[in-house]
Enzyme design. Sequence first.
Site, PDB file in Angstrom:
ATOM      1  N   HIS A   1      -6.491  -8.756   2.403  1.00 14.00           N
ATOM      2  CA  HIS A   1      -6.286  -7.560   1.486  1.00 14.00           C
ATOM      3  C   HIS A   1      -5.063  -7.076   1.981  1.00 14.00           C
ATOM      4  O   HIS A   1      -4.591  -7.312   3.163  1.00 14.00           O
ATOM      5  CB  HIS A   1      -7.377  -6.478   2.084  1.00 14.00           C
TER       6      HIS A   1
ATOM      7  N   ASP B   1     -14.628  -7.463  -2.753  1.00 11.65           N
ATOM      8  CA  ASP B   1     -15.128  -8.269  -3.940  1.00 11.65           C
ATOM      9  C   ASP B   1     -15.914  -9.360  -3.604  1.00 11.65           C
ATOM     10  O   ASP B   1     -16.560 -10.096  -4.483  1.00 11.65           O
ATOM     11  CB  ASP B   1     -13.853  -8.728  -4.765  1.00 11.65           C
TER      12      ASP B   1
END
Length: 431
Positions: A308, A366
């Site tokens: 991320h 996710d």
Amino acid sequence: MASNSLTIRDNRTGKEVELPIIEGSEGPGVVDISNFNKDFKLFTLDPGFRSTASCRSAITFIDGDAGVLLYRGYPIEQLAEQSSFLEVSHLLMYGELPSPNQCGHYRALVSNHTMVHEQLLNFYRGFRRDAHPMAITVGVVGALSSFYHDSLDINNPRHRDISAIRLVAKVPTIAALAYKYSVGQPFVYPQNKLGYVENFMHMLFAVPCEEYEVSPVRARALEQVMILHADHEQNASTSTVRLAGSSGANPFAAVSAGIGALWGPAHGGANEAVLKMLTQIGDVSRIPDYIRRAKDHDDPFRLMGFGHRVYKNYDPRARILRKAAYDVLRDAGREDDPLFKVALELERIALEDDYFIQKKLYPNVDFYSGLILSAMGIPTNMFTVMFAVSRTVGWISQWLEMMNEEDQSIGRPRQLYTGHARRDYVPMKDR
Ligand code: ACO
């Protein structure tokens, strides 16, 4: 030198300028470079905005190193555990958790706007039967603006508010219609006696030939997925909404632009990519091969759902969703789901691997959300649409915040030009 400033020296001219440092309420401060071009006749270059704050915002705070996410100051874990999606929507839009009265009023307001104009349904019939539901959603949300000429004055606070409510209320309906169209089932109208999430599930899964009962376990899991996706400060799609809105575009157009930005696999499309990857891996015995590929710079394969831009620690949303995935799979009688097994083992191996440890690559939101949606019977091509439904409240809250700023102006980045210097036109016969 004042402690709240940074001195920059231009080695070409010897000119020194003190740039003010502005502190926020949490996290690192910022250097105010708004006069940088005036002072130095230079622009700053920061592709990917790795060091650039694009705005002031009081909505969401992330501490990526510590794995902290706050909505209006409240930790995401507390909201996911104790709150509802509509409560969180109110919090994000207006800044405070609603009182019982405010909550009832907000719920009624949203419920009263869940239907879409009948003519909007004609848009769906213009799409190919196999159109990606994101393509439909991006188009139909933009088309909403054509139905509300009388309330599109972005300088009128009442118009802004009603547009915000319309988006929060109608985007689930639009998304469910996109799904129904793609599977060839009749459109299902909203039912205002149901809660926001339950109504969304009803519009997705009910068919005229039998009763549809919303499973409380699945509804709670979806509510958590939606709360966790509701906002995430200045990510790519939110920045897109702000940039589109900064030109004075109406909020339906701005949110539609945000949906487009969300579509990419490096952003909202990642949960779809995670499920495809897990299916491709198929069995725990094949994980080492995929880990090896993810670490190989000559191989374009990346571990989807890992890493991320901001979190350099475990994404707090992933932790909550891992537990929710257990709950939903158990509810569906699929505790032994092979993809879930692959996911758990993949996570375990990656978290012990030097490459992932050194690069601080952890599971992101996710990684588990796709498994939950899939166990609920939602097809992979709808995953990003589900994300868009949840994030609509964040986009519109950020848009409202921007529109309320006194010094709001059009977002207009500059560039480092690397093309030809001035040259003269060459007539066709001489080329
Ligand atoms: N698998 C393998 N290696 C990775 C991964 C991954 N998933 N993510 C990053 N890396 C490596 C990169 O190759 C790079 O290595 P290098 O320094 O040796 O060149 C290093 O880690 C840093 O990666 P960047 O791409 O510079 O990190 P950035 O912050 O730009 O990217 C991103 C973040 C796009 C999320 C990236 O980690 C990625 O592509 N992940 C997979 C896609 C994904 O899950 N996206 C969802 C994000 S969450 C969301 O949008 C809701």
